[in-house]
Scaffold this motif. Sequence first.
Motif, PDB file in Angstrom:
ATOM      1  N   GLY A 109     -14.946   2.481  -5.731  1.00 51.88           N
ATOM      2  CA  GLY A 109     -15.933   1.494  -5.305  1.00 51.88           C
ATOM      3  C   GLY A 109     -15.592   0.044  -5.589  1.00 51.88           C
ATOM      4  N   ARG A 110     -14.430  -0.208  -6.203  1.00 49.77           N
ATOM      5  CA  ARG A 110     -14.051  -1.601  -6.452  1.00 49.77           C
ATOM      6  C   ARG A 110     -13.688  -2.277  -5.138  1.00 49.77           C
ATOM      7  N   GLN A 111     -14.066  -3.543  -5.002  1.00 53.31           N
ATOM      8  CA  GLN A 111     -13.672  -4.353  -3.844  1.00 53.31           C
ATOM      9  C   GLN A 111     -12.541  -5.264  -4.293  1.00 53.31           C
ATOM     10  N   LEU A 112     -11.373  -5.067  -3.679  1.00 52.78           N
ATOM     11  CA  LEU A 112     -10.186  -5.808  -4.081  1.00 52.78           C
ATOM     12  C   LEU A 112      -9.572  -6.548  -2.903  1.00 52.78           C
ATOM     13  N   THR A 113      -9.141  -7.757  -3.163  1.00 51.58           N
ATOM     14  CA  THR A 113      -8.365  -8.514  -2.191  1.00 51.58           C
ATOM     15  C   THR A 113      -6.900  -8.323  -2.546  1.00 51.58           C
TER      16      THR A 113
END
Length: 128
Positions: A109-113
């Motif tokens: 569920g982490r949002q990473l760029t």
Amino acid sequence: MTSKFTPRTRWIIINRDSDANGTPICQWCGGAVRIDWGEYSIQHRRARGMGGSRLKDTGQPQNGVLVHGSATTGCHSEIERNPTKAAERGFRVAQYKNPAAIPIVTWDGRQLTLTVGGEAIPAERRDG
């Protein structure tokens, strides 16, 4: 510039997508990935197409994510068979978009760029 991932770029992506112990992790499902030929692949977030792509960032780290299997097996196959879900999670990016501007949502569920330099940094939340 090639649209394939060079061996150096592959290792940048594998290292970026490994856990703190150095175990490569599938960013789609969270399982450990064996780095043997046929056991893993690097998902092109923005597809390179049948003849390759002339876009210089197609073969760069921000356009690749470590996953299990191949286009016809494992998590990579699931991504290919579920384009809407893959796009919602940033594992598929439209041809006219910049992969560095589209975060991924990892298995946990982490949002990473994903950056050109091979980093994964927390993405700014865009609520609403």
